[in-house]
Design a protein around this motif. Structure first.
Motif, short mmCIF file in Angstrom:
data_model
loop_
_atom_site.label_atom_id
_atom_site.label_comp_id
_atom_site.label_asym_id
_atom_site.label_seq_id
_atom_site.Cartn_x
_atom_site.Cartn_y
_atom_site.Cartn_z
N MET A 1 -31.02 -76.75 -48.31
CA MET A 1 -30.18 -77.11 -47.19
C MET A 1 -28.84 -76.39 -47.28
SD MET A 1 -31.83 -79.16 -45.32
CE MET A 1 -33.10 -80.38 -45.25
N ARG A 71 -33.03 -81.45 -39.04
CA ARG A 71 -33.34 -81.27 -40.47
C ARG A 71 -34.17 -80.00 -40.69
NH1 ARG A 71 -33.23 -86.83 -40.03
NH2 ARG A 71 -35.44 -87.04 -39.53
N ALA A 72 -35.15 -79.78 -39.81
CA ALA A 72 -35.99 -78.58 -39.93
C ALA A 72 -35.17 -77.32 -39.70
CB ALA A 72 -37.16 -78.67 -38.94
N SER A 74 -31.98 -76.94 -40.29
CA SER A 74 -31.13 -76.76 -41.47
C SER A 74 -31.92 -76.09 -42.60
CB SER A 74 -30.59 -78.11 -41.93
OG SER A 74 -29.80 -77.95 -43.08
N GLN A 75 -33.13 -76.53 -42.81
CA GLN A 75 -33.98 -75.92 -43.83
C GLN A 75 -34.27 -74.46 -43.49
OE1 GLN A 75 -34.97 -77.14 -46.79
NE2 GLN A 75 -35.89 -75.16 -47.19
N TRP A 76 -34.61 -74.19 -42.24
CA TRP A 76 -34.91 -72.83 -41.80
C TRP A 76 -33.69 -71.93 -41.98
CZ3 TRP A 76 -33.09 -69.83 -37.63
CH2 TRP A 76 -33.79 -68.64 -37.40
N SER A 78 -31.30 -72.24 -44.12
CA SER A 78 -31.15 -71.99 -45.57
C SER A 78 -32.09 -70.88 -46.01
CB SER A 78 -31.43 -73.26 -46.36
OG SER A 78 -30.45 -74.22 -46.12
N GLU A 79 -33.31 -70.92 -45.53
CA GLU A 79 -34.30 -69.88 -45.88
C GLU A 79 -33.87 -68.52 -45.32
OE1 GLU A 79 -37.86 -71.51 -44.23
OE2 GLU A 79 -37.97 -73.12 -45.73
#
Length: 86
Positions: A1, A71-72, A74-76, A78-79
């Motif tokens: 995150m 949330r998804a 935010s994860q994306w 970060s990636e």
């Protein structure tokens, strides 16, 4: 995150665009799509220039317009940071 970055809840994106940067990557989140079927659109690109001025490739992905979509996204993001800045 995304460390030390708090993404807002859905009501914020009803009327606003969230813009930020994270360790060399710029990004923005905004509501997109039609009113009957809105989506949360995330865009990421290598800094330092703003969206309108950069010549860097922009990576775009759409998510469900919900807290789970935030949330998804935010994860994306970060990636993407790990890919864009390397």
């Amino acid at each position: 995150m995304l460390e030390n970055i708090t993404l807002y809840s859905i009501p914020y994106y009803e009327r606003n665009v969230f813009k930020g940067s994270y360790r060399g990557m710029n990004f923005r989140l905004q509501k997109a799509g039609e009113d009957g079927a809105p989506v949360l659109e995330a865009v990421a690109w290598k800094g330092p220039f703003i969206y309108e001025k950069t010549e860097e490739e922009k990576y775009i992905r759409q998510f469900e317009f919900s807290d789970e979509g935030i949330r998804a996204a935010s994860q994306w993001l970060s990636e993407q940071q790990a890919i864009i800045v390397t």
